[in-house]
Design a protein around this motif. Structure first.
Motif, short mmCIF file in Angstrom:
data_model
loop_
_atom_site.label_atom_id
_atom_site.label_comp_id
_atom_site.label_asym_id
_atom_site.label_seq_id
_atom_site.Cartn_x
_atom_site.Cartn_y
_atom_site.Cartn_z
N LEU A 1 0.87 -1.18 0.00
CA LEU A 1 0.00 0.00 0.00
C LEU A 1 0.90 1.22 0.00
O LEU A 1 2.11 1.11 0.25
N GLU A 2 0.34 2.36 -0.24
CA GLU A 2 1.12 3.59 -0.10
C GLU A 2 0.37 4.54 0.84
O GLU A 2 -0.86 4.49 0.94
N SER A 3 1.14 5.35 1.54
CA SER A 3 0.55 6.38 2.40
C SER A 3 1.01 7.74 1.91
O SER A 3 2.21 7.95 1.76
N VAL A 4 0.09 8.62 1.68
CA VAL A 4 0.46 9.97 1.24
C VAL A 4 0.48 10.90 2.44
O VAL A 4 1.46 11.58 2.72
N GLU A 5 -0.61 10.92 3.17
CA GLU A 5 -0.70 11.73 4.40
C GLU A 5 -1.24 10.81 5.48
O GLU A 5 -2.45 10.68 5.63
N ARG A 6 -0.34 10.13 6.17
CA ARG A 6 -0.83 9.18 7.15
C ARG A 6 -1.34 9.92 8.39
O ARG A 6 -0.67 10.82 8.89
N VAL A 7 -2.52 9.53 8.83
CA VAL A 7 -3.08 10.11 10.06
C VAL A 7 -2.48 9.33 11.23
O VAL A 7 -2.64 8.11 11.29
N PRO A 8 -1.77 9.99 12.14
CA PRO A 8 -1.20 9.23 13.25
C PRO A 8 -2.32 8.60 14.08
O PRO A 8 -3.30 9.26 14.41
N ARG A 9 -2.14 7.31 14.35
CA ARG A 9 -3.17 6.62 15.13
C ARG A 9 -3.06 7.08 16.59
O ARG A 9 -1.95 7.14 17.13
N ALA A 10 -4.21 7.36 17.17
CA ALA A 10 -4.23 7.80 18.57
C ALA A 10 -5.02 6.78 19.38
O ALA A 10 -5.74 5.96 18.82
N PHE A 11 -4.85 6.81 20.68
CA PHE A 11 -5.65 5.93 21.52
C PHE A 11 -7.01 6.58 21.74
O PHE A 11 -7.15 7.49 22.56
N ILE A 12 -7.98 6.16 20.96
CA ILE A 12 -9.31 6.76 21.03
C ILE A 12 -10.22 5.83 21.83
O ILE A 12 -10.37 4.66 21.47
N HIS A 13 -10.80 6.33 22.87
CA HIS A 13 -11.73 5.50 23.64
C HIS A 13 -12.98 5.20 22.84
O HIS A 13 -13.48 6.06 22.14
N SER A 14 -13.44 3.96 22.93
CA SER A 14 -14.70 3.63 22.26
C SER A 14 -15.75 3.30 23.32
O SER A 14 -15.46 2.63 24.30
N ILE A 15 -16.94 3.82 23.10
CA ILE A 15 -18.03 3.62 24.06
C ILE A 15 -19.01 2.64 23.44
O ILE A 15 -19.40 2.79 22.28
N LYS A 16 -19.40 1.63 24.20
CA LYS A 16 -20.31 0.63 23.66
C LYS A 16 -21.76 1.13 23.71
O LYS A 16 -22.09 1.99 24.53
N ALA A 17 -22.57 0.53 22.84
CA ALA A 17 -23.97 0.96 22.71
C ALA A 17 -24.69 0.94 24.06
O ALA A 17 -25.43 1.87 24.39
N GLU A 18 -24.44 -0.13 24.84
CA GLU A 18 -25.20 -0.25 26.09
C GLU A 18 -24.83 0.83 27.12
O GLU A 18 -25.62 1.15 27.99
N GLY A 19 -23.62 1.41 26.97
CA GLY A 19 -23.24 2.43 27.95
C GLY A 19 -23.39 3.84 27.41
O GLY A 19 -23.01 4.81 28.06
N LEU A 20 -23.94 3.94 26.17
CA LEU A 20 -23.94 5.22 25.47
C LEU A 20 -24.74 6.30 26.20
O LEU A 20 -24.23 7.40 26.45
N GLN B 1 -0.33 -8.31 31.92
CA GLN B 1 -0.70 -7.01 32.48
C GLN B 1 -0.46 -5.91 31.45
O GLN B 1 -1.27 -5.00 31.30
N ARG B 2 0.65 -6.03 30.73
CA ARG B 2 0.97 -5.01 29.72
C ARG B 2 -0.04 -5.05 28.58
O ARG B 2 -0.39 -4.01 28.02
N THR B 3 -0.49 -6.26 28.25
CA THR B 3 -1.51 -6.37 27.19
C THR B 3 -2.77 -5.65 27.60
O THR B 3 -3.36 -4.90 26.81
N ILE B 4 -3.20 -5.90 28.84
CA ILE B 4 -4.43 -5.25 29.31
C ILE B 4 -4.26 -3.73 29.26
O ILE B 4 -5.14 -3.01 28.76
N GLU B 5 -3.11 -3.27 29.76
CA GLU B 5 -2.88 -1.82 29.74
C GLU B 5 -2.96 -1.28 28.32
O GLU B 5 -3.56 -0.24 28.06
N GLN B 6 -2.35 -2.01 27.40
CA GLN B 6 -2.29 -1.56 26.01
C GLN B 6 -3.69 -1.53 25.38
O GLN B 6 -4.10 -0.52 24.80
N CYS B 7 -4.43 -2.62 25.50
CA CYS B 7 -5.72 -2.71 24.80
C CYS B 7 -6.74 -1.74 25.38
O CYS B 7 -7.55 -1.17 24.66
N THR B 8 -6.69 -1.58 26.73
CA THR B 8 -7.72 -0.74 27.34
C THR B 8 -7.48 0.75 27.07
O THR B 8 -8.31 1.58 27.42
N GLN B 9 -6.36 1.07 26.44
CA GLN B 9 -6.17 2.48 26.08
C GLN B 9 -7.25 2.92 25.11
O GLN B 9 -7.66 4.08 25.12
#
Lengths: 254, 640
Positions: free
Chosen positions: A140-159, B148-156
C-alpha cells in the motif's frame, strides 16, 4: 475439503435446483436490450497483473482522509458520493477499477453504478476490497498518514449513561446525509466523512466530539484525524448498526 | 509475504497512475543496502549498517527518544536506516523529497508479521506495528508480566469495565499469568473480530471462542495449580448442550460464553456473576422461555461419578450401568452357550446324515399355520421403522465425538430435523405402546367376560405374563446347553420372547418417560425441578444403549441368527410358519391346539413369492443395518 458420501448424495439430489438457479442467474446477467450494463468483478491477483500490463484508472472510493492515509499505489481519491460530480476527471479510454475498505464493497458498487450511469464503460470492482488486497500480501502507499491515537470507544449499552455524564460532548455523525436523515442520535451534527477534511473547522473548537459512524469501522480514523486537529474525541463502538440493534432489543443484550 | 508492510514513499506516487518506474526506487534502495550490508555481514544482527550515521540523523532529530533512550533500547544496536530503509539520500531527505514510510518490522519479526496479516486492526484500520508499539524507539526488554501489559495496552482504546472487574482480570492484575488477558481469547497479533456483542454468533466465532475457553480450562496442570477442575469441559460435553455443540451445531445451544458471558466472567459466589443463583432465571431465560423457576436447578456441568455432590445422578448412573452390565452378562452368556449347543447339534446331524423331520413325518408338516395376525405384523413393521429412526437420530448425539456422528446428522439435514424425526418416531412408538397396553387389558379382561377368570387368563399359555414354567424352561435350557437334559418343550411364548416383549414394555416407561420430560424441558419444569432433567438424560441415554444393543445382538440372535434359522426368520413378516416348525419350536402349543381341535382354524395358505421377497428384503436390510450400528457403537465404546 473431503466430501462424505452423504454430502455427495445431497448434492446430486439438489442438482436440478442448482441447474434452475444457474439458468435464472445467467438470464439475469445476460445484457438486456435496454442497456443495463453490469460492472465486472476483479480479484486482487488479477488487478495486480492488470496494473503491470496496462495503464488503468484506479479509484479509492473512501473519503479523502482515508484514501490519503493508505491506498493501493497509484490510486485516485474520489469518494463514492462524489463520483457523479467528478466524472470528467475519469479518463474514458482505459479501464476503471473501484475499490473500498470493506469486504462487502457496497461503496464501490454504488460508485460503479454511478460511473456506468455516467456513461463509463469497462468498470471493475475489486473483490473483497482493500482487505483482500492486503491479505494477498500486496503493498500500500501512504500519502498523508493520520497518526493513530488511543481513542476511547463507548459501547452501545453504555452510550446513554456516558452522554448524560459528559454533556460537553457534541455527537458528530460522519455518515452520509441520507443515512443521517433516516435516523440519528439526539442532537447529532452531520458532517459526512468525505467532506470532513474541508468542513472540520465548522465544528466548535472548544467542544469535545463523540464520533459516530454506521458500522464502527470508519469512526476510528475520523476520530484520529480530529484528535490530530486538537479535538478531544471518543467514538461509538460498533456504530449505529450496533446501537440500533441494541435499542431494538430493548436493552436486553447487555 | 514479500512486500508486506513496505509502503512506498510519497515521492514515487506523484504521478497518479501506476507505472513500472516506481519500482526503481525500491530496487536501488535494496541495492544500496546489499552493497553496504555485505561487508558488514560479520556483525550481522545489531551491526550498524547505516550509510548515514545515527549522529547525523540526530543533528535534526534531537528528541530525547532518539538519543540515549534509543541507544539503551532493545533496538539500540541498529542504525536509523536499519528500519527506515527508504531514506537513502540525505539531501533528498532534507529537501523533504524522500520521506519515511511505515517500517517493515516483518523483516526481523516474520512470524508475528505473518500472524498480523489476518489482524482486524490491520485489515480494517490499517494499523501498523508502531501504532500499538508507540514506544518503539525507547522500548526495553520486556519487563514484568506480558498479560498485564496487554491489558494496559488494549484498554487504552477498548475501555472495558466489564473485563477489568472480572475474575480473569483480577487474577492477571494480582500477577497470575495463567488467567486470560485480552490476547488469550482474541489473539495477540492475529486479533480476530466477530460480531459477538449482540449475540450474532456465526458458527466460526462460536467454535473459535469455545476452543479458546477449553484450551485453558481443560488443561490439567494449569487448572490444578489454580484450584479449578479441568474436567468441567468434559462434564459440559456430556450434557445436551455439549453434545449438540460437539456435533457441529454450536449456534443452536449454549456455549461457554452464553452462560458465563464474555468479559464479565465471575465465580458463581459473586452476586454480580451471571451464574450466581439469584441471576440464573435471567441467565437461562436469555435462551429458554416459559419455564418454572425451578428449571434453573438443571446442572450444566454434572459429574455422574461424584457421589457427594450429585447423589441422585450418581446412583442413577450406577443403577443404569448395572442394569446394562447385568442384562448383557446374562444374555450374551445365554446366547453364546445356545449358539455353541445348536451349532454342535447341527454339525452332528450333518455328520451322521440325519435328515430333517419334514421328510419323515406325515405330509401335513409343510402346511402353514398363523402365528402373527396382520395387525401384529404391521405393528412390528412400525416398531422397526420408529426404532431405527430413533437410534439413527439419537445416537449421533449420544456419541457426538464419533467420526460417523456428523455423517448421520447431515443425512437428516442437521440436528434440528434429526430432532424432529426423533420426536415423530417417538410419537409412533408411544402410540404403539398405548395400543399394546390396551390389548393386554383386553386380553385379561375380555369384552363381555369382565374380571371373571382373569387369573387363569393371565397365567394361560397364550399370555405373555411370566409364569413358573418359564423359570423351569430357563433351567432346562442351561441343562440342555451342557448336555444334561433334553431341550425344554415350549408353549406359545418362550421365556426369551417374553423378555423381548417386557423389555420393550418396561423400557418404554424409562425411555419414554424420560423422553417426554426432555421433549420440552421448559414445560417439564412445572412438574419436576431442573436436576431431574439431568437424571432423565442419563436414563434416556443409557436405556437407549441397552435397548439398541439388546435388539441388535440378543434379539437378532435368538430369532434370526440361531443356526436353525440363519440368516433370518421371515415369520414376523409373513405371519405364518409350517406345522413342522411349530412342532419343533412350540411342541406344547401344537399338542394343545390338536387336543382343542383348533389347529385347522389356524391353517393358512403358503405365503406368496412377493410377500417372501419383501419380507426377506426388509428383514435382511434391518438385520444388516442393526449389525452395522452395533459395530459403530462398539467402535465408540472401545475407542472413545
Amino acid at each position: 475439503m473431503k466430501m462424505s458420501g452423504l454430502q455427495v448424495y445431497g448434492r446430486i439430489t439438489r442438482l436440478p435446483i442448482q441447474v434452475i438457479l444457474v439458468i435464472s442467474c445467467l438470464s439475469v446477467l445476460c445484457p438486456s436490450p435496454v442497456g443495463a450494463q453490469e460492472w465486472n468483478i476483479v480479484e486482487a491477483q488479477t488487478l495486480h497483473e492488470m496494473m503491470e500490463k496496462e495503464p488503468i484508472t484506479l479509484v479509492n472510493v473512501m473519503s479523502r482522509i482515508e484514501c490519503l492515509d493508505h491506498r493501493i499505489p497509484g490510486s485516485r481519491c474520489i469518494a463514492c458520493e462524489e463520483v457523479t460530480d467528478r466524472l470528467p476527471e475519469i479518463p474514458r479510454d482505459r479501464k476503471l477499477v473501484l475499490y473500498c475498505e470493506s469486504e462487502g464493497c457496497i461503496r464501490s458498487c454504488t460508485a460503479a453504478q454511478d460511473a456506468i450511469t455516467g456513461g463509463i464503460e469497462n468498470v471493475y470492482v475489486l473483490k473483497g476490497g482493500m482487505p483482500a488486497w492486503k491479505r494477498a500480501g500486496f503493498v500500500l502507499e501512504s500519502v498523508e498518514r493520520v497518526p493513530r491515537a488511543f481513542i476511547h470507544s463507548i459501547k452501545a449499552e453504555g452510550l446513554e449513561e456516558w452522554l448524560s455524564l459528559h454533556p460537553d460532548y457534541i455527537v458528530l455523525d460522519i455518515r452520509s446525509e441520507a443515512l443521517y436523515e433516516e435516523g440519528h442520535l439526539e442532537g447529532a451534527v452531520n458532517v459526512p466523512f468525505h467532506q470532513l477534511h474541508e468542513r472540520y473547522y465548522e465544528l466548535p473548537w472548544d467542544r469535545a466530539l463523540f464520533v459516530v459512524d454506521e458500522r464502527g469501522v470508519r469512526s476510528f480514523l475520523a476520530a484520529c484525524y480530529l484528535a490530530r486537529k486538537g479535538f478531544p474525541v471518543v467514538r461509538l463502538f460498533g456504530g449505529m448498526e450496533k446501537w440500533r440493534a441494541f435499542s431494538q432489543s430493548g436493552g436486553q443484550n447487555k | 509475504m514479500a512486500g508486506f508492510f513496505t509502503v512506498r514513499g510519497a515521492e514515487q506516487v506523484m504521478e497518479m497512475e501506476y507505472s513500472r518506474s516506481s519500482r526503481k526506487g525500491i530496487f536501488s534502495a535494496v541495492l544500496v543496502i546489499l552493497l553496504v550490508g555485505i561487508p558488514l555481514l560479520p556483525f550481522a544482527w545489531g551491526a550498524d549498517e547505516s550509510t548515514i550515521s545515527r549522529n547525523t540523523c540526530r543533528e535534526c532529530h534531537y528528541d530525547a527518544m532518539y538519543g540515549q533512550s534509543f541507544d539503551d533500547s532493545v533496538h539500540g544496536k541498529n542504525g536509523c536506516q536499519s528500519c527506515h530503509i527508504d531514506i537513502t539520500d540525505l539531501d533528498l531527505h532534507m529537501s523533504a523529497t524522500q520521506r519515511p514510510s511505515p517500517v517493515n518490522c516483518g523483516t526481523c519479526h516474520p512470524v508475528i508479521a505473518g500472524e498480523y496479516l489476518g489482524n482486524f486492526h490491520y485489515l480494517q484500520e490499517d494499523f501498523r506495528c508502531v501504532d500499538c508499539h508507540q514506544d518503539i524507539h525507547t522500548r526495553k526488554e520486556m519487563a514484568g508480566d506480558i498479560k498485564q501489559r496487554t491489558i494496559e495496552q488494549c484498554t487504552q482504546c477498548h475501555r472495558n469495565d466489564d473485563y477489568v472487574s472480572s475474575g480473569h482480570a483480577e487474577a492477571v492484575l494480582k500477577g497470575n499469568s495463567d488467567a486470560a488477558a485480552c490476547g488469550d481469547c482474541h489473539g495477540l497479533h492475529n486479533t480476530r473480530v466477530y460480531h459477538t456483542s449482540l449475540e450474532e454468533y456465526p458458527d466460526e466465532a462460536r467454535m473459535f471462542y469455545n476452543t479458546k475457553c477449553k484450551s485453558c480450562h481443560a488443561d490439567e496442570a494449569m487448572m490444578a495449580r489454580n484450584d479449578l477442575s479441568a474436567r468441567m469441559v468434559d462434564y459440559y460435553e456430556e450434557t445436551y448442550h455439549g453434545k449438540v455443540q460437539g456435533v457441529g451445531y454450536s449456534t443452536l445451544v449454549a456455549g461457554c460464553a452464553d452462560c458465563h458471558r464474555t468479559h464479565n466472567i465471575l465465580p458463581k459466589t459473586d452476586p454480580r456473576s451471571s451464574i450466581h443463583p439469584d441471576n440464573l432465571v435471567k441467565n437461562c431465560g436469555r435462551c429458554h422461555t416459559g419455564f418454572h423457576e425451578r428449571f434453573v436447578a438443571y446442572k450444566a456441568h454434572p459429574n455422574y461419578r461424584d457421589r457427594e455432590n450429585y447423589p441422585a445422578l450418581f446412583w442413577t448412573f450406577v443403577f443404569m450401568s448395572s442394569l446394562l452390565i447385568g442384562t448383557f452378562l446374562f444374555f450374551w452368556f445365554h446366547t453364546a452357550l445356545w449358539w455353541r449347543k445348536s451349532y454342535w447339534e447341527k454339525h452332528k446331524r450333518e455328520k451322521e446324515g440325519i435328515l430333517p423331520d419334514i421328510c419323515t413325518k406325515d405330509r401335513e408338516g409343510f402346511i402353514h399355520v398363523e402365528r402373527f395376525t396382520l395387525t401384529e405384523r404391521i405393528m412390528h413393521l412400525m416398531l422397526i421403522a420408529s426404532f431405527f429412526t430413533l437410534v439413527a437420530t439419537g445416537f449421533p448425539l449420544k456419541y457426538y465425538q464419533a467420526p460417523w456422528a456428523r455423517i448421520f446428522i447431515s443425512f437428516w439435514g442437521g440436528v434440528q430435523t434429526a430432532g424432529l424425526f426423533h420426536r415423530i418416531a417417538a410419537f409412533v412408538l408411544i402410540m404403539l405402546f398405548a395400543y399394546v397396553a390396551w390389548r393386554c387389558i383386553r386380553f385379561v379382561f375380555p369384552k363381555g367376560v369382565g374380571a371373571k377368570g382373569w387369573k387363569e387368563r393371565l397365567f394361560s399359555p397364550d399370555s405373555l405374563f411370566p409364569r413358573w414354567k418359564d423359570w423351569e424352561d430357563i433351567k432346562g435350557m442351561f441343562l440342555w446347553y451342557f448336555n444334561k437334559g433334553e431341550k425344554p418343550k415350549f408353549d406359545r411364548w418362550t421365556y426369551w420372547e417374553k423378555f423381548d416383549f417386557w423389555a420393550v414394555f418396561w423400557g418404554m416407561f424409562a425411555i419414554g418417560g424420560s423422553g417426554i420430560l426432555l421433549w420440552k424441558p421448559e414445560w417439564s419444569s412445572y412438574i419436576v425441578p431442573g436436576w431431574v432433567l439431568n437424571i432423565a438424560t442419563v436414563v434416556h441415554s443409557e436405556e437407549a444403549l441397552l435397548a439398541a444393543l439388546f435388539i441388535f445382538t440378543v434379539h437378532f440372535f435368538n430369532t434370526h441368527f440361531v443356526p436353525e434359522k440363519f440368516p433370518m426368520d421371515r415369520l414376523i413378516f409373513t405371519g405364518t410358519f409350517s406345522i413342522d416348525e411349530m412342532q419343533r419350536e412350540k411342541p406344547m402349543q401344537y399338542d394343545r391346539l390338536v387336543d382343542e381341535k383348533k389347529l385347522d382354524d389356524l391353517k393358512r395358505r403358503h405365503p406368496g413369492i412377493p410377500l417372501k421377497l419383501v419380507s426377506a428384503i426388509i428383514g435382511l436390510g434391518s438385520l444388516l443395518l442393526g449389525l452395522t450400528l452395533t459395530v459403530l457403537f462398539i467402535y465408540v465404546l472401545l475407542f472413545p
